[in-house]
Design an enzyme around this catalytic site. Structure first.
Site, PDB file in Angstrom:
ATOM      1  N   ALA A  62       0.847  -1.179  -0.015  1.00 44.60           N
ATOM      2  CA  ALA A  62       0.152  -0.043   0.139  1.00 44.60           C
ATOM      3  C   ALA A  62       0.934   1.120   0.064  1.00 44.60           C
ATOM      4  CB  ALA A  62      -0.969  -0.074   1.232  1.00 44.60           C
ATOM      5  N   GLY A 108      -0.175  -5.119   1.077  1.00 46.21           N
ATOM      6  CA  GLY A 108      -1.287  -5.044   0.251  1.00 46.21           C
ATOM      7  C   GLY A 108      -1.032  -5.671  -1.322  1.00 46.21           C
TER       8      GLY A 108
END
Length: 257
Positions: A62, A108
């Site tokens: 992320a 992520g």
């Protein structure tokens, strides 16, 4: 699309994440991915999808800098929930989605890859969830999907230590399907997607539904649904074409009907 490049070949689509240098998954990237998946779901010419990254990484995770703009725990939870919804759409997508992972799939990035139906990796790729190293936890369903593939004990080790698996180790632990030298990975992944794209859309969709239904359900419920789906795909034109082609010893010509 600002961060994704999509190409199509026959019945296959190839999605490339392009956000250098690490293909970090910002909110904008995730939203674009959700939009693109909706378009491909409605594109009847596409039967299978490949997801991969440009440059050195699949995705290193992320966008941490974006986290500094979040003002409250509630807003942080909403950010996670939005990503979870899009990743769940990939997991339940009615067309097979394959991830080709080179370089690294961390945080992520790994959570995105775990939502795909099949994962191919380069031998030296790094796959891990390092969020605890930042004083955080995974937010895109990483704590839920990882144990399904590697078991609770190995998932706990990966989370608590933040140590990633290599591509070869990921295959050994069931997190990835196959590993290849990095220079061969993309071609092998594209060949796999091309092979899948030759199958009947109805049978692909039914197989995905059954695999998803079986998670957390009883064997009895699963085989009942399988019997029902067996009858459904048999009555499609593609189902009849497949049977005729087998008897006639030729390749079937599936039309999606």
């Amino acid at each position: 699309m600002e961060f994704l490049t999509v190409s199509k070949e026959n019945n296959a689509a190839f999605i490339k994440i392009e956000r250098p240098p690490a293909n970090a998954l910002s909110t904008a990237v995730i939203q674009e991915l959700g939009q693109q998946m909706e378009e491909l779901e409605n594109d009847n010419s596409i039967r299978a999808i490949l997801l991969y990254g440009e440059g050195r990484f699949f995705s290193a995770g992320a966008d941490i800098k974006e986290f500094t703009e979040v003002q409250s725990g509630e807003a942080f939870s909403e950010l996670a929930a939005d990503g979870q919804r899009i990743f769940e759409k990939i997991e339940t997508f009615p067309k097979p989605v394959v991830a080709a992972i080179h370089g690294a799939a961390l945080g992520g990035g790994l959570e995105l890859a775990m939502a795909c139906h099949i994962r191919l990796v380069s031998e030296n790729a790094k796959l891990g969830l390092p969020e605890l190293q930042l004083g955080l936890i995974p937010g895109f369903a990483g704590t839920q999907r990882l144990p399904r593939y590697v078991g609770v004990a190995k998932a706990a080790e990966m989370l608590f230590t933040s140590k990633p698996l290599t591509g070869k180790e990921a295959v050994q632990w069931g997190l990835a399907n196959q590993s290849y030298p990095e220079e061969e990975l993309l071609n092998e992944a594209k060949e796999l997607v091309r092979l899948i794209a030759k199958k009947s859309p109805a049978s692909l969709k039914a197989a995905i539904e059954l695999l998803q239904f079986g998670k957390g359900r009883s064997f009895y419920d699963g085989v009942n649904l399988e019997a029902a789906k067996f009858g459904e795909v048999f009555t499609t034109r593609d189902g009849q074409e497949g049977i005729r082609a087998f008897i006639e010893k030729r390749e079937p010509k599936f039309t999606g009907e």
